[in-house]
Design a protein around this motif. Structure first.
Motif, PDB file in Angstrom:
ATOM      1  N   GLN A  62       6.711  -3.924  -3.861  1.00 38.24           N
ATOM      2  CA  GLN A  62       6.478  -4.017  -2.421  1.00 38.24           C
ATOM      3  C   GLN A  62       7.002  -2.788  -1.688  1.00 38.24           C
ATOM      4  O   GLN A  62       6.367  -2.291  -0.760  1.00 38.24           O
ATOM      5  N   ALA A  65       4.516  -0.001  -2.221  1.00 35.23           N
ATOM      6  CA  ALA A  65       3.344  -0.185  -1.349  1.00 35.23           C
ATOM      7  C   ALA A  65       3.672   0.247   0.075  1.00 35.23           C
ATOM      8  O   ALA A  65       2.869   0.931   0.726  1.00 35.23           O
ATOM      9  N   ASP A  69       2.205   3.320   2.186  1.00 36.00           N
ATOM     10  CA  ASP A  69       1.449   2.774   3.320  1.00 36.00           C
ATOM     11  C   ASP A  69       0.098   2.224   2.865  1.00 36.00           C
ATOM     12  O   ASP A  69      -0.942   2.531   3.437  1.00 36.00           O
ATOM     13  N   VAL A  70       0.133   1.427   1.778  1.00 37.05           N
ATOM     14  CA  VAL A  70      -1.078   0.761   1.298  1.00 37.05           C
ATOM     15  C   VAL A  70      -0.861  -0.741   1.277  1.00 37.05           C
ATOM     16  O   VAL A  70       0.273  -1.218   1.149  1.00 37.05           O
ATOM     17  N   ASP A  71      -1.932  -1.467   1.399  1.00 34.88           N
ATOM     18  CA  ASP A  71      -1.887  -2.916   1.317  1.00 34.88           C
ATOM     19  C   ASP A  71      -1.397  -3.318  -0.080  1.00 34.88           C
ATOM     20  O   ASP A  71      -1.742  -2.663  -1.066  1.00 34.88           O
ATOM     21  N   PRO A  72      -0.601  -4.374  -0.178  1.00 36.89           N
ATOM     22  CA  PRO A  72      -0.118  -4.804  -1.497  1.00 36.89           C
ATOM     23  C   PRO A  72      -1.240  -5.063  -2.512  1.00 36.89           C
ATOM     24  O   PRO A  72      -1.063  -4.785  -3.701  1.00 36.89           O
ATOM     25  N   SER A  73      -2.389  -5.546  -2.060  1.00 33.91           N
ATOM     26  CA  SER A  73      -3.492  -5.781  -3.001  1.00 33.91           C
ATOM     27  C   SER A  73      -4.043  -4.465  -3.545  1.00 33.91           C
ATOM     28  O   SER A  73      -4.439  -4.387  -4.711  1.00 33.91           O
ATOM     29  N   SER A 148      -4.092   4.544  10.841  1.00 38.80           N
ATOM     30  CA  SER A 148      -3.707   3.238  10.308  1.00 38.80           C
ATOM     31  C   SER A 148      -4.186   3.116   8.886  1.00 38.80           C
ATOM     32  O   SER A 148      -5.260   3.597   8.526  1.00 38.80           O
ATOM     33  N   ARG A 149      -3.413   2.431   8.053  1.00 36.87           N
ATOM     34  CA  ARG A 149      -3.819   2.223   6.671  1.00 36.87           C
ATOM     35  C   ARG A 149      -5.044   1.334   6.573  1.00 36.87           C
ATOM     36  O   ARG A 149      -5.668   1.251   5.534  1.00 36.87           O
ATOM     37  N   ASN A 150      -5.418   0.655   7.658  1.00 31.30           N
ATOM     38  CA  ASN A 150      -6.599  -0.202   7.654  1.00 31.30           C
ATOM     39  C   ASN A 150      -7.884   0.545   7.971  1.00 31.30           C
ATOM     40  O   ASN A 150      -8.956  -0.042   7.957  1.00 31.30           O
ATOM     41  N   THR A 155      -8.598   3.616   2.554  1.00 33.41           N
ATOM     42  CA  THR A 155      -8.640   2.645   1.467  1.00 33.41           C
ATOM     43  C   THR A 155      -9.290   3.298   0.253  1.00 33.41           C
ATOM     44  O   THR A 155     -10.240   4.056   0.383  1.00 33.41           O
TER      45      THR A 155
END
Length: 156
Positions: A62, A65, A69-73, A148-150, A155
């Protein structure tokens, strides 16, 4: 926001706008980094994870991640590939069985120096005409830009 604040003289050509300049140079940097790392069968995020683990030794999945700065998935996918290549290993934390500790392996450590050098070569090629002070200024300014990482480009 006033366009004049974002340009040098308020009458800059469309292709000299900050957004387009960043997009062009960012795409070039991304392409060069990808080419440099593909010889090692690494993506930029995998290379970044390897470099971070090389600096830290080991860390919680965690925390890794969050640092990247990435989503855990997304982190799971990155680590699955690195683990399959025997570059990292995950093990359960003895004090908290729900937590995974990620560590670089000896094979990963051997590839780490090559990865660092590949990134250094790309940076030297792109920023070699800038002084160390200019590089530091550019880095500082880029760190202040809102992303933003989103966002789709973030991605992998």
């Amino acid at each position: 926001m006033d366009d004049a604040r974002l340009t040098e003289d308020g009458d800059t050509g469309l292709l000299d706008r900050l957004g387009f300049l960043l997009a062009r140079h960012g795409a070039a940097a991304d392409s060069r980094i990808r080419r440099a790392l593909e010889g090692f069968r690494l993506t930029p995020r995998q290379g970044t994870a390897l470099i971070l683990l090389g600096q830290s030794g080991s860390m919680g999945q965690q925390a890794l991640a969050a640092a990247l700065d990435v989503d855990p998935s997304v982190m799971v996918g990155i680590l699955n590939d690195l683990e399959a290549a025997r570059l990292v290993e995950r093990r359960r934390d003895r004090s908290d069985r729900r937590r995974h500790i990620v560590a670089i392996t000896d094979e990963g450590d051997c590839l780490l120096a090559k990865t660092r050098q590949a990134v250094t070569d790309v940076e030297q090629e792109m920023f070699g005409r800038l002084s160390p002070e200019e590089v530091a200024t550019l880095r500082g300014l880029l760190l202040r830009i809102e992303t933003s990482r989103n966002e789709p480009a973030c991605t992998e």
